[in-house]
Design a protein around this motif. Structure first.
Motif, mmCIF file in Angstrom:
data_model
loop_
_atom_site.group_PDB
_atom_site.id
_atom_site.type_symbol
_atom_site.label_atom_id
_atom_site.label_comp_id
_atom_site.label_asym_id
_atom_site.label_seq_id
_atom_site.Cartn_x
_atom_site.Cartn_y
_atom_site.Cartn_z
ATOM 1 N N THR A 8 9.221 35.121 20.902
ATOM 2 C CA THR A 8 9.049 34.714 19.848
ATOM 3 C C THR A 8 8.492 33.393 19.524
ATOM 4 N N VAL A 9 8.118 32.825 20.701
ATOM 5 C CA VAL A 9 7.591 31.463 20.480
ATOM 6 C C VAL A 9 6.188 31.389 20.240
ATOM 7 N N THR A 10 5.712 30.530 19.597
ATOM 8 C CA THR A 10 4.440 30.375 19.112
ATOM 9 C C THR A 10 3.350 29.852 20.194
ATOM 10 N N PRO A 11 2.198 29.984 20.216
ATOM 11 C CA PRO A 11 1.063 29.725 21.122
ATOM 12 C C PRO A 11 1.287 28.196 21.525
ATOM 13 N N GLU A 12 1.286 27.428 20.771
ATOM 14 C CA GLU A 12 1.613 26.123 20.856
ATOM 15 C C GLU A 12 3.025 25.682 21.582
ATOM 16 N N GLU A 13 4.079 26.323 21.340
ATOM 17 C CA GLU A 13 5.359 26.223 22.018
ATOM 18 C C GLU A 13 5.271 26.814 23.244
#
Length: 217
Positions: free
Chosen positions: A155-160
């Motif tokens: 569920t993490v974003t690409p930036e995270e």
């Protein structure tokens, strides 16, 4: 004036699952679901008495989807591995729902389908009946824990994700060899969380099956 549309339970669950693709259980609300359906919250409470009951129903339907079309094949270990991988795949498509399943569990048809297959597979192994409930419990905890752990990563974003990778590289490759000698020694071989997740899932689950096999008289 035309009456307000009556939504079916399946349509409500479809919309709830879609909302949960972009939000977690904490930010999800019956009010948001009602707004997405163009109705009021009171109409949804005729289907589900509480938000928790609704979330359990969403998780249970994911379990039912995982078992849809399943036919037992192979020995007891192959059946258990196939079931575990079906659950992993189903929740992998809806990682937010995986967290809900781990938190709230469920008691619907989907849950019963999974429980029945796991218990049947264990009975076919030759284990004494008195040992099976405890072993089933261990397997259930392991599967839900592994799936929930993967869901958290998914569920993490690409930036995270990129930030996490950079922090990992700094923490591992930049480790002081005098203070962290083992970490420095294995720095180029240690892999971040999320790498080869299916391989890790299969290996950990297979290890548990091997342990169970050792308990068969």
């Amino acid at each position: 004036m035309a009456g307000r549309r009556r939504w079916t339970t399946e349509e409500i669950l479809d919309t709830a699952a879609e909302l949960l693709r972009t939000s977690d259980a904490e930010s999800f609300s019956v009010r948001k679901l009602a707004a997405a359906l163009g109705t009021d919250s009171s109409s949804l409470y005729r289907h589900f008495r509480t938000k928790t009951e609704l979330l359990r129903a969403v998780a249970d339907r994911t379990l039912a989807d995982a078992m849809d079309g399943y036919r037992p094949e192979g020995d007891w270990q192959e059946r258990l591995m196939a079931t575990a991988l079906r659950l992993r795949a189903a929740f992998g498509r809806q990682p937010q729902i995986a967290a809900i399943w781990g938190r709230y569990a469920s008691g619907g048809t989907g849950s019963r389908l999974v429980m029945e297959e796991v218990l049947q597979a264990l009975r076919s192994s030759g284990l004494p009946d008195e040992r099976i409930p405890g072993i089933y419990h261990r397997l259930a905890i392991l599967i839900s824990a592994l799936i929930a752990a993967e869901a958290g990563i998914s569920t993490v974003t690409p930036e995270e994700h990129e930030q996490s990778m950079e922090l990992f590289r700094v923490a591992v490759l930049g480790a002081d060899p005098e203070r962290f000698p083992a970490l420095a020694h294995f720095a180029r071989d240690v892999r971040p969380l999320g790498v080869d997740r299916q391989g890790a899932f299969v290996e950990l689950f297979a290890a548990q099956l091997t342990r169970i096999e050792a308990e068969i008289p």
